[in-house]
Design a protein around this motif. Structure first.
Motif, PDB file in Angstrom:
ATOM      1  N   HIS A   8      41.687  33.322  36.791  1.00  0.00           N
ATOM      2  CA  HIS A   8      41.445  34.700  36.362  1.00  0.00           C
ATOM      3  C   HIS A   8      40.919  35.552  37.515  1.00  0.00           C
ATOM      4  CE1 HIS A   8      40.201  37.389  32.786  1.00  0.00           C
ATOM      5  NE2 HIS A   8      40.098  38.118  33.882  1.00  0.00           N
ATOM      6  N   SER A   9      40.020  34.990  38.301  1.00  0.00           N
ATOM      7  CA  SER A   9      39.385  35.760  39.379  1.00  0.00           C
ATOM      8  C   SER A   9      40.182  35.735  40.677  1.00  0.00           C
ATOM      9  CB  SER A   9      37.967  35.235  39.630  1.00  0.00           C
ATOM     10  OG  SER A   9      38.003  33.881  40.040  1.00  0.00           O
ATOM     11  N   ASN A  10      41.301  34.998  40.683  1.00  0.00           N
ATOM     12  CA  ASN A  10      42.187  34.946  41.848  1.00  0.00           C
ATOM     13  C   ASN A  10      41.530  34.290  43.063  1.00  0.00           C
ATOM     14  OD1 ASN A  10      44.750  35.409  42.957  1.00  0.00           O
ATOM     15  ND2 ASN A  10      44.098  37.338  43.914  1.00  0.00           N
ATOM     16  N   ASN A 137      31.078  46.228  43.996  1.00  0.00           N
ATOM     17  CA  ASN A 137      30.575  45.834  42.683  1.00  0.00           C
ATOM     18  C   ASN A 137      31.471  46.381  41.568  1.00  0.00           C
ATOM     19  OD1 ASN A 137      28.431  44.685  43.994  1.00  0.00           O
ATOM     20  ND2 ASN A 137      26.897  46.119  43.270  1.00  0.00           N
ATOM     21  N   ILE A 138      31.741  47.675  41.612  1.00  0.00           N
ATOM     22  CA  ILE A 138      32.513  48.306  40.547  1.00  0.00           C
ATOM     23  C   ILE A 138      33.984  47.899  40.624  1.00  0.00           C
ATOM     24  CG2 ILE A 138      33.166  50.486  39.471  1.00  0.00           C
ATOM     25  CD1 ILE A 138      30.182  49.723  39.255  1.00  0.00           C
ATOM     26  N   GLN A 139      34.529  47.789  41.821  1.00  0.00           N
ATOM     27  CA  GLN A 139      35.914  47.332  41.961  1.00  0.00           C
ATOM     28  C   GLN A 139      36.086  45.942  41.353  1.00  0.00           C
ATOM     29  OE1 GLN A 139      37.510  47.765  45.969  1.00  0.00           O
ATOM     30  NE2 GLN A 139      36.316  49.630  46.263  1.00  0.00           N
ATOM     31  N   GLU A 144      38.313  42.598  37.586  1.00  0.00           N
ATOM     32  CA  GLU A 144      38.020  41.226  37.143  1.00  0.00           C
ATOM     33  C   GLU A 144      38.500  40.197  38.172  1.00  0.00           C
ATOM     34  OE1 GLU A 144      39.560  40.712  33.197  1.00  0.00           O
ATOM     35  OE2 GLU A 144      38.333  42.348  32.376  1.00  0.00           O
ATOM     36  N   LYS A 145      38.591  40.625  39.432  1.00  0.00           N
ATOM     37  CA  LYS A 145      39.036  39.750  40.516  1.00  0.00           C
ATOM     38  C   LYS A 145      37.939  39.625  41.573  1.00  0.00           C
ATOM     39  CE  LYS A 145      43.112  39.575  38.632  1.00  0.00           C
ATOM     40  NZ  LYS A 145      43.506  38.367  37.854  1.00  0.00           N
ATOM     41  N   ALA A 146      37.925  38.483  42.246  1.00  0.00           N
ATOM     42  CA  ALA A 146      36.981  38.270  43.340  1.00  0.00           C
ATOM     43  C   ALA A 146      37.286  39.208  44.503  1.00  0.00           C
ATOM     44  CB  ALA A 146      37.052  36.818  43.811  1.00  0.00           C
ATOM     45  N   ARG A 147      36.238  39.638  45.167  1.00  0.00           N
ATOM     46  CA  ARG A 147      36.387  40.390  46.416  1.00  0.00           C
ATOM     47  C   ARG A 147      35.574  39.670  47.484  1.00  0.00           C
ATOM     48  NH1 ARG A 147      38.664  45.085  46.782  1.00  0.00           N
ATOM     49  NH2 ARG A 147      37.346  45.789  48.489  1.00  0.00           N
ATOM     50  N   PRO A 176      33.395  38.285  39.427  1.00  0.00           N
ATOM     51  CA  PRO A 176      33.181  38.727  38.046  1.00  0.00           C
ATOM     52  C   PRO A 176      32.470  37.668  37.215  1.00  0.00           C
ATOM     53  CG  PRO A 176      35.437  37.967  38.319  1.00  0.00           C
ATOM     54  CD  PRO A 176      34.797  37.911  39.684  1.00  0.00           C
ATOM     55  N   LEU A 177      31.709  38.125  36.233  1.00  0.00           N
ATOM     56  CA  LEU A 177      31.119  37.244  35.221  1.00  0.00           C
ATOM     57  C   LEU A 177      32.028  37.310  33.997  1.00  0.00           C
ATOM     58  CD1 LEU A 177      27.317  38.146  35.462  1.00  0.00           C
ATOM     59  CD2 LEU A 177      28.483  36.152  36.410  1.00  0.00           C
TER      60      LEU A 177
END
Length: 219
Positions: A8-10, A137-139, A144-147, A176-177
């Motif tokens: 989900h978080s890639n 944070n907002i991105q 819903e993906k890791a940065r 994301p949580l």
């Protein structure tokens, strides 16, 4: 659980490494019960509230009880979240780490900082498209993906927008949580003062932190 989160978080990291870190984190939480943090110092904000003035602190502390009901359940949950933050510090040595929950705050949806370690930082991030233009944070919350940015100077030089709180930060990871249904309820944020800090091991620690932190978000 681990596989679903990574997909989900890639993120492409070893599930077994995450599982090992999750077991270490669980043992740490069982052995350590820090106090919940209900207030903390925060920086003055710049013009329009868009940028923290690093090193200039507001005189009055931020009071978390204005946004989270102060009861025994919340006390328990915030204590566990603080234990997770301390585990990340112990396991990775990164310079800053925070856990945020999406909540109604001051009339709009914002990411609220529930537990952290490191230098004082802003407590609320508005969940808006405008703020997402510069805020990892907002991105992360919206996508819903890791940065993972392992070299912030290069990222900015190549045209990336970046919200700077502490100018010493050279690398950052936001994850994301995600709850059991795959809904994003918040994020974690980790920052380091050295470039190329976030290897697979440290990312595995952070994923383990996400998998446990989601269980302790206050209602």
């Amino acid at each position: 659980m681990i596989s679903a989160y990574l997909s989900h978080s890639n993120l492409s990291i070893s599930e077994s490494t995450v599982a090992g870190q999750l077991a270490e984190l669980d043992a740490y939480i069982e052995s350590y019960t820090p106090d919940a943090i209900w207030s903390y110092q925060i920086p003055e904000l710049g013009e329009g509230g868009s940028c923290s003035l690093f090193g200039h602190l507001q005189e009055a502390p931020f009071l978390l009880a204005q946004y989270v009901s102060q009861n025994s359940d919340s006390e328990h949950n915030l204590s566990r979240l603080q234990a997770i933050a301390e585990y990340v510090k112990t396991a990775t040595g990164v310079d800053w780490f925070g856990i945020y929950q999406a909540r109604e705050a001051d009339g709009l949806q914002q990411l609220l900082k529930l537990a952290y370690y490191g230098a004082p930082s802003r407590p609320l991030f508005p969940i808006t498209d405008a703020f997402a233009a510069t805020s990892n944070n907002i991105q992360t919350f919206l996508s819903e993906k890791a940065r993972v940015i392992n070299n912030i100077p290069d990222y900015v030089a190549n045209g990336g927008e970046y919200y700077t709180c502490d100018p010493k930060v050279q690398a950052e990871v936001c994850l994301p949580l995600l709850d059991a249904q795959g809904r994003c309820l918040g994020i974690i944020d980790a920052e380091a003062f050295e470039k190329e800090c976030f290897d697979e091991y440290k990312l595995a620690v952070l994923v383990a932190a996400c998998l446990r932190a989601i269980e302790y978000l206050p209602r």
